[in-house]
Design an enzyme around this catalytic site. Structure first.
Site: not given
Ligand code: NAI
Length: 319
Positions: A40, A164, A168, A196-197
């Site tokens: 991360d 985005y 995606k 997800a939350a």
């Molecule tokens: P989140 O923001 O909680 O987690 C994303 C993590 O990626 C963060 O911890 C962040 O520090 C890390 N990150 C960001 N840029 C980075 C980089 N350049 N190198 C390394 N780490 C990096 O978000 P979430 O919701 O857990 O998202 C996870 C994945 O799921 C993402 O790809 C997001 O686009 C995708 N997603 C999530 C949805 C949702 O409902 N939560 C919906 C659709 C897609």
């Protein structure tokens, strides 16, 4: 527990594992015996800044529970360094979860190059760099599992997310190609559109909906797809969240087959528009060759008295 899917002796790299979905994957795989690289960058959800704490907290949590994990703080744009961390710490890499992500939401009218470029750097280039670095190891050991992360925004579009959405959907084409190139080497690649939350969604969904969308409830599908018992599911798109798991696929309408001569005009297509958009006899294409087959078939079609013919798949031919 009997029948539990285990990941003993496997090395899993989870990008963006400092929070949200990534943390849920990392802690799960560690609890099932895997050695985990917790990557991360630790920046904001808009992709600003960095902080090693994000990965460290998860590594400490895993270790405190008796699991094996190591932190990596690189941006996914430097995927080779993340895979190096796995090799140096654990000597191999078996599973790659391309999960890291950021948002730069803005209406298309106001979108700046920086918003576009940063989204592509993290989601598209980041996923590419990690998979590219893992690929030689996967091929050599004739084993590899990849999960890429798309989004409903990519599959269907979403207001304020042109950057985005484009990035995606790129994950879908990327996954489908990795699945085809990896098949010979027992490398399986699938793509999920999760819900997800997390800090990404906490401002756009009401609390009662967020309560139903625990990141933990995306994990079982991902674990199933990357487990060694999965020997065939590859190149597939899944929608997953809140206990719902479904496969999504491409559907082509029965369509219109036109003879490529002077009769093939815009007005001829317009006259048969219903056929172009008629899904009553759908096909489910899975590769470029499907289209070639379709063209081959069109050569064999003849006319009926009305100058048209329905072929065996229900397509209407203009002749
Ligand atoms: P989140 O923001 O909680 O987690 C994303 C993590 O990626 C963060 O911890 C962040 O520090 C890390 N990150 C960001 N840029 C980075 C980089 N350049 N190198 C390394 N780490 C990096 O978000 P979430 O919701 O857990 O998202 C996870 C994945 O799921 C993402 O790809 C997001 O686009 C995708 N997603 C999530 C949805 C949702 O409902 N939560 C919906 C659709 C897609």
């Amino acid at each position: 527990m009997a029948g539990q899917l285990r990941f003993d002796d496997q090395v899993v790299v989870v990008t963006g594992a400092g929070g949200g979905l990534g943390k849920a994957y990392a802690t799960f795989f560690a609890s099932r015996g895997a050695s985990v690289v917790v990557n991360d960058l630790g920046g904001s959800f808009k992709g600003e800044g960095n902080d090693s704490k994000a990965a460290d907290v998860v590594v400490n949590e895993i270790k405190a529970a008796g699991g094996k994990a190591v932190a990596n703080y690189d941006s996914v744009e430097n995927g080779d360094k993340i895979i190096d961390t796995a090799i140096k710490a654990f000597g191999r890499v078996d599973i790659l979860i391309n999960n890291a992500g950021i948002l730069r939401d803005v209406s298309f009218k106001n979108m700046k190059d920086q918003d576009w470029d940063l989204i592509f750097k993290v989601h598209v280039k980041g996923s590419y760099k990690c998979a590219r670095a893992a690929w030689p190891y996967f091929r050599k050991q004739k084993y590899g599992r990849v999960i890429n992360t798309a989004s409903a925004a990519g599959l269907f579009g979403n207001f304020g997310q042109a950057n985005y959405s484009a990035a995606k959907l790129a994950m879908v084409g990327f996954t489908e190609t990795l699945a085809k190139e990896g098949a010979k080497y027992n490398i399986l690649a699938n793509v999920i559109a999760p819900i997800a939350a997390s800090r990404m969604t906490e401002t756009v969904m009401p609390p009662d909906v967020l309560a139903l969308m625990k990141p933990d409830w995306v994990v079982p599908l991902v674990a199933t797809l990357v487990h060694k018992n999965n020997t065939s599911e590859t190149g597939s798109i899944f929608e997953v969240g809140g206990g719902h798991v479904a496969k999504i696929r491409w559907e082509r309408s029965g369509g219109l087959l036109c003879k490529c001569d002077d009769s093939y005009t815009p007005s001829a297509i317009l006259k048969k528009w219903d056929s172009v958009t008629d899904f009553s006899n759908p096909q489910y294409p899975s590769g470029p060759n499907d289209f070639l087959t379709l063209l081959e078939e069109s050569q064999q079609l003849g006319a009926n008295e009305q100058g048209e013919k329905i072929d065996f798949n229900g397509r209407v031919a203009l002749v």
